[in-house]
Scaffold this motif. Structure first.
Motif, PDB file in Angstrom:
ATOM      1  N   LEU B 203      -1.501  -2.296  -8.869  1.00 13.48           N
ATOM      2  CA  LEU B 203      -0.821  -1.729  -7.862  1.00 13.48           C
ATOM      3  C   LEU B 203      -0.662  -2.979  -6.791  1.00 13.48           C
ATOM      4  O   LEU B 203       0.223  -3.051  -5.953  1.00 13.48           O
ATOM      5  N   ALA B 204      -1.638  -3.775  -6.702  1.00 18.46           N
ATOM      6  CA  ALA B 204      -1.465  -5.013  -5.758  1.00 18.46           C
ATOM      7  C   ALA B 204       0.042  -5.805  -5.658  1.00 18.46           C
ATOM      8  O   ALA B 204       0.289  -6.378  -4.605  1.00 18.46           O
ATOM      9  N   PHE B 205       0.471  -5.469  -6.938  1.00 16.47           N
ATOM     10  CA  PHE B 205       1.682  -6.283  -7.010  1.00 16.47           C
ATOM     11  C   PHE B 205       2.922  -5.652  -6.692  1.00 16.47           C
ATOM     12  O   PHE B 205       4.091  -6.150  -6.618  1.00 16.47           O
ATOM     13  N   VAL B 206       2.684  -4.382  -6.213  1.00 19.58           N
ATOM     14  CA  VAL B 206       3.645  -3.500  -5.570  1.00 19.58           C
ATOM     15  C   VAL B 206       4.124  -4.227  -4.251  1.00 19.58           C
ATOM     16  O   VAL B 206       5.350  -4.248  -3.903  1.00 19.58           O
ATOM     17  N   ASN B 207       3.081  -4.455  -3.194  1.00 16.80           N
ATOM     18  CA  ASN B 207       3.561  -5.233  -2.030  1.00 16.80           C
ATOM     19  C   ASN B 207       2.428  -6.191  -1.529  1.00 16.80           C
ATOM     20  O   ASN B 207       2.618  -7.033  -0.868  1.00 16.80           O
ATOM     21  N   TRP B 208       1.215  -5.909  -1.702  1.00 14.67           N
ATOM     22  CA  TRP B 208       0.037  -6.673  -1.117  1.00 14.67           C
ATOM     23  C   TRP B 208       0.325  -8.073  -1.483  1.00 14.67           C
ATOM     24  O   TRP B 208       0.356  -9.079  -0.459  1.00 14.67           O
ATOM     25  N   LEU B 209       0.242  -8.639  -2.665  1.00 18.57           N
ATOM     26  CA  LEU B 209       0.326  -9.871  -3.029  1.00 18.57           C
ATOM     27  C   LEU B 209       1.607 -10.535  -2.394  1.00 18.57           C
ATOM     28  O   LEU B 209       1.662 -11.706  -1.656  1.00 18.57           O
ATOM     29  N   PRO B 210       3.038 -10.063  -2.741  1.00 15.85           N
ATOM     30  CA  PRO B 210       4.534 -10.565  -2.263  1.00 15.85           C
ATOM     31  C   PRO B 210       4.119 -10.373  -0.564  1.00 15.85           C
ATOM     32  O   PRO B 210       4.596 -11.470  -0.033  1.00 15.85           O
ATOM     33  N   ALA B 211       3.531  -9.575   0.002  1.00 15.15           N
ATOM     34  CA  ALA B 211       3.660  -9.362   1.213  1.00 15.15           C
ATOM     35  C   ALA B 211       2.911 -10.145   2.069  1.00 15.15           C
ATOM     36  O   ALA B 211       3.344 -10.809   3.288  1.00 15.15           O
ATOM     37  N   LEU B 212       1.765 -10.601   1.538  1.00 16.75           N
ATOM     38  CA  LEU B 212       0.798 -11.472   1.954  1.00 16.75           C
ATOM     39  C   LEU B 212       1.382 -12.927   2.115  1.00 16.75           C
ATOM     40  O   LEU B 212       1.310 -13.871   3.007  1.00 16.75           O
ATOM     41  N   TYR B 213       2.156 -13.252   1.386  1.00 11.85           N
ATOM     42  CA  TYR B 213       3.013 -14.320   1.044  1.00 11.85           C
ATOM     43  C   TYR B 213       4.090 -14.538   2.068  1.00 11.85           C
ATOM     44  O   TYR B 213       4.142 -15.734   3.006  1.00 11.85           O
ATOM     45  N   VAL B 214       4.734 -13.492   2.163  1.00 12.49           N
ATOM     46  CA  VAL B 214       5.980 -13.318   3.263  1.00 12.49           C
ATOM     47  C   VAL B 214       5.296 -13.610   4.693  1.00 12.49           C
ATOM     48  O   VAL B 214       5.700 -14.201   5.645  1.00 12.49           O
ATOM     49  N   GLY B 222      -9.997 -15.322  -5.240  1.00 13.42           N
ATOM     50  CA  GLY B 222     -10.164 -15.185  -6.639  1.00 13.42           C
ATOM     51  C   GLY B 222      -8.767 -14.851  -7.313  1.00 13.42           C
ATOM     52  O   GLY B 222      -8.667 -14.763  -8.350  1.00 13.42           O
ATOM     53  N   VAL B 223      -7.663 -14.532  -6.621  1.00 13.89           N
ATOM     54  CA  VAL B 223      -6.620 -14.126  -7.053  1.00 13.89           C
ATOM     55  C   VAL B 223      -5.713 -15.498  -6.943  1.00 13.89           C
ATOM     56  O   VAL B 223      -5.559 -16.252  -5.847  1.00 13.89           O
ATOM     57  N   PRO B 224      -5.118 -16.005  -8.174  1.00 15.01           N
ATOM     58  CA  PRO B 224      -4.338 -17.218  -8.128  1.00 15.01           C
ATOM     59  C   PRO B 224      -3.196 -17.533  -7.309  1.00 15.01           C
ATOM     60  O   PRO B 224      -2.422 -16.267  -7.340  1.00 15.01           O
ATOM     61  N   ASP B 225      -2.747 -18.474  -6.922  1.00 12.28           N
ATOM     62  CA  ASP B 225      -1.618 -18.833  -6.023  1.00 12.28           C
ATOM     63  C   ASP B 225      -0.267 -18.124  -6.627  1.00 12.28           C
ATOM     64  O   ASP B 225       0.577 -17.440  -5.964  1.00 12.28           O
ATOM     65  N   TRP B 226       0.207 -18.324  -7.927  1.00 13.83           N
ATOM     66  CA  TRP B 226       1.259 -18.023  -8.255  1.00 13.83           C
ATOM     67  C   TRP B 226       1.499 -16.585  -8.377  1.00 13.83           C
ATOM     68  O   TRP B 226       2.600 -15.916  -8.836  1.00 13.83           O
ATOM     69  N   ALA B 227       0.376 -15.644  -8.456  1.00 11.00           N
ATOM     70  CA  ALA B 227       0.379 -14.358  -8.455  1.00 11.00           C
ATOM     71  C   ALA B 227       1.374 -13.620  -7.449  1.00 11.00           C
ATOM     72  O   ALA B 227       1.809 -12.527  -7.962  1.00 11.00           O
ATOM     73  N   VAL B 228       1.518 -14.342  -6.289  1.00  6.25           N
ATOM     74  CA  VAL B 228       2.600 -13.545  -5.383  1.00  6.25           C
ATOM     75  C   VAL B 228       3.991 -13.475  -5.951  1.00  6.25           C
ATOM     76  O   VAL B 228       4.558 -12.281  -5.515  1.00  6.25           O
ATOM     77  N   PHE B 229       4.244 -14.294  -6.961  1.00  7.81           N
ATOM     78  CA  PHE B 229       5.526 -14.095  -7.441  1.00  7.81           C
ATOM     79  C   PHE B 229       5.456 -13.330  -8.636  1.00  7.81           C
ATOM     80  O   PHE B 229       6.619 -13.222  -9.437  1.00  7.81           O
ATOM     81  N   ALA B 230       4.488 -12.946  -9.150  1.00  7.13           N
ATOM     82  CA  ALA B 230       4.502 -12.327 -10.555  1.00  7.13           C
ATOM     83  C   ALA B 230       4.899 -10.880 -10.798  1.00  7.13           C
ATOM     84  O   ALA B 230       4.793 -10.362 -11.579  1.00  7.13           O
ATOM     85  N   SER B 231       5.210 -10.168  -9.544  1.00  4.55           N
ATOM     86  CA  SER B 231       5.494  -9.021  -9.561  1.00  4.55           C
ATOM     87  C   SER B 231       6.348  -8.266 -10.319  1.00  4.55           C
ATOM     88  O   SER B 231       6.274  -7.319 -11.400  1.00  4.55           O
ATOM     89  N   PRO B 232       7.673  -9.148 -10.610  1.00  7.05           N
ATOM     90  CA  PRO B 232       8.573  -8.817 -11.953  1.00  7.05           C
ATOM     91  C   PRO B 232       7.941  -8.553 -12.888  1.00  7.05           C
ATOM     92  O   PRO B 232       8.379  -7.668 -13.951  1.00  7.05           O
ATOM     93  N   LEU B 233       7.164  -9.719 -13.638  1.00  8.76           N
ATOM     94  CA  LEU B 233       6.540  -9.741 -14.822  1.00  8.76           C
ATOM     95  C   LEU B 233       5.647  -8.738 -14.871  1.00  8.76           C
ATOM     96  O   LEU B 233       5.559  -8.014 -16.146  1.00  8.76           O
ATOM     97  N   VAL B 234       4.819  -8.293 -13.874  1.00  6.63           N
ATOM     98  CA  VAL B 234       3.965  -7.373 -13.939  1.00  6.63           C
ATOM     99  C   VAL B 234       4.629  -5.862 -14.171  1.00  6.63           C
ATOM    100  O   VAL B 234       4.220  -5.240 -14.912  1.00  6.63           O
ATOM    101  N   ALA B 235       5.791  -5.893 -13.723  1.00  6.99           N
ATOM    102  CA  ALA B 235       6.539  -4.613 -13.530  1.00  6.99           C
ATOM    103  C   ALA B 235       6.905  -4.310 -15.158  1.00  6.99           C
ATOM    104  O   ALA B 235       7.040  -3.448 -15.691  1.00  6.99           O
TER     105      ALA B 235
END
Lengths: 267, 258
Positions: B203-214, B222-235
């Motif tokens: 669920l964190a890829f819905v908004n938490w990770l990308p929004a934190l970057y914004v 413990g979450v790698p940096d590139w994870a913030v852009f991973a939402s489409p892949l996770v979807a």
């Protein structure tokens, strides 16, 4: 009287057969309990004693709310959908020919349902919550008993509201709009999302006198021992009782008007 | 087409429809009022300001709203499996998923999307973000990926209904529950819960990770940096899993035979 007791027992047994649904519901209530608990912890960390509650009180409040969602029909009475469907399809005519009062019949069935939900979906989430979080427990068996009385009254008010909602289907046919309004009232004004005594100013005053306050806020305050002495407790019960009577009366009037209408249509 | 039919049927009761659309908007609006009331009492929640929480609220609200609009009807499928009326759908020459999703299609659910977008716009006006092209691009990507993740969860939950018809509420705890969870900053939750939301139900890829970057905030520990852009892949992965589960569900479907 015996008839209605049988109907109530039937309501209990009927819902007791949906075991998977009960387990699913317990799971959902527990998950929501966790999410709400953490937000309340963040809130009460910043503002201790907010709304006159300590952190332990606030956490108890969260889990009481989760336990009472289905018992007091905070997000739907649990019977109105079926009743509206019977009105829409015309099956209601059969019910009206029964030698029993429609409102009392559904009240009894719903009482059985509430009792089952209290045991099936109320106890477990509350126990899980109490194990994970430190929250206020009632001081003694007397408080538990007082709490149960408040819950019973709350469930009665809830029934009266949802019955009234269902009656509107006689005129509107599709009851969805009114159901949504009642749902909104239940969700927001019962204090399920945030205790009503945290609501500021006039909004708070309004919220605390609306009938939905009887469904969660009053039982929770009884549980937390916020009513000092018998006189205040009696006042709280009177508040719930009055709403129950008024709404029951309104439901009865609507039923009488609707019955006349049905007869006209059938003639 | 099925959706169109349901829209027409809803329009038969016009006043009721207007009321449901308005209340659907209000119900979700009151949900936000709770956050407003909270911020009436405090300045920040878990170190996040009001505008930042509003951004979280608006993004998850919009994504969830879109998913609910398209897939929300799947919840009712348990009943159709139980009473055997799903058979009618299987006879028709159209994909089952599309039919079930359009079953009792409720346009009033648009109220939820509208409300999410409204809060999002409000948040963007209030926020003081150093916008970069990447951040601007990330915003719509986040909304769409989020909607797809929620929709995949709904399909996954509906697939389970082929086996256990009464379990619709479990899906609610991940969809509605997830939506509520994501309205608040990750900092207020226990770290095990946050980890569960990143790695188990993504669920964190819905908004938490990308929004934190914004917002220019660090990702949870413990979450790698590139994870913030991973939402489409996770979807995409979520869709794959949901698709497999749905197929398995259809294969195991036995009509009630009545």
């Amino acid at each position: 009287m015996r008839l209605y007791a049988t109907v109530a027992a039937g309501g209990f047994r009927r819902h007791a057969t949906y075991r998977v649904a009960t387990v699913a519901g317990v799971f959902t209530n527990t998950v929501f309990g966790f999410i709400l608990s953490y937000t309340y912890i963040a809130l009460w960390d910043e503002r201790p004693q907010l709304g006159g509650y300590s952190m332990d009180d606030a956490l108890a409040y969260v889990w009481i709310g989760q336990a009472l969602i289905t018992v007091c029909g905070l997000m739907g009475g649990g019977f109105e959908e079926e009743l509206i469907e019977r009105i829409r399809t015309g099956d209601i005519a059969v019910d009206l020919y029964r030698p029993a009062d429609l409102q009392t019949w559904w009240f009894s069935a719903n009482l059985g349902r509430s009792a089952y939900q209290l045991l099936g979906r109320g106890v477990v989430p509350m126990a899980v919550g109490a194990l994970v979080f430190d929250f206020t427990l009632p001081q003694g068996p007397g408080t538990w008993l007082a709490f149960l009385v408040a819950v019973a009254l709350g469930a009665t008010v809830s029934f009266a509201i949802w019955y009234l909602v269902a009656m509107s289907a006689f005129w509107l046919l599709d009851g969805q709009g009114v159901v949504q309004v009642a749902w909104l009232g239940g969700l927001f004004f019962s204090g399920m999302l945030l205790p009503l005594n945290v609501f500021p100013g006039a909004l708070g005053e309004l919220a605390r006198v609306l009938p939905w306050a009887s469904m969660l806020q009053v039982p929770a305050d009884v549980y937390l021992g916020k009513y000092a002495g018998g006189r205040e407790l009696a006042g709280a019960y009177a508040f719930q009782g009055c709403w129950a009577l008024v709404l029951f009366g309104a439901g009865r009037a609507a039923q009488a008007a609707a019955t006349r209408k049905v007869v006209v249509q059938g003639g | 087409m099925v959706a169109g039919m349901w829209i027409r049927s809803t329009m038969t009761y016009r006043s009721s429809f207007a009321l449901t659309l308005a209340t659907s908007f209000c119900v979700t609006f009151f949900d936000f009022v709770v956050i407003l009331l909270m911020f009436g009492q405090v300045k920040g929640l878990g170190g996040f300001s009001f505008a930042e929480v509003a951004l979280l609220y608006g993004t998850t609200g919009t994504s969830f709203g879109i998913a609910d609009l398209t897939m929300g009807s799947l919840q009712r499928m348990g009943k159709r499996v139980r009473d055997g009326s799903l058979d009618t759908f299987l006879m028709r020459p159209a994909p089952l998923l599309a039919q079930v999703a359009a079953d009792k299609f409720a346009l009033r659910r648009f109220g939820r999307v509208a409300q999410g977008l409204l809060v999002l716009v409000w948040a963007l006006v209030l926020l003081d973000v150093a916008w970069t092209p990447v951040k601007v691009l990330l915003l719509p990507v986040m909304l769409l990926s989020g909607a797809v993740i929620f929709a995949a969860l709904m399909v996954l939950g509906a697939s389970v209904l082929f086996w256990v018809q009464d379990a619709a509420e479990v899906t609610n705890s991940f969809t509605y529950g997830g939506n509520t969870l994501l309205q608040y900053p990750p900092t207020i939750f226990a770290q095990e819960l946050v980890r569960g939301v990143v790695y188990v139900v993504p669920l964190a890829f819905v908004n938490w990770l990308p929004a934190l970057y914004v917002l220019g905030r660090p990702a949870p520990e413990g979450v790698p940096d590139w994870a913030v852009f991973a939402s489409p892949l996770v979807a995409a992965v979520c869709c794959g899993v949901a698709g497999l589960a749905w197929r398995a569900g259809i294969r195991s479907y036995r009509s009630t035979g009545s």
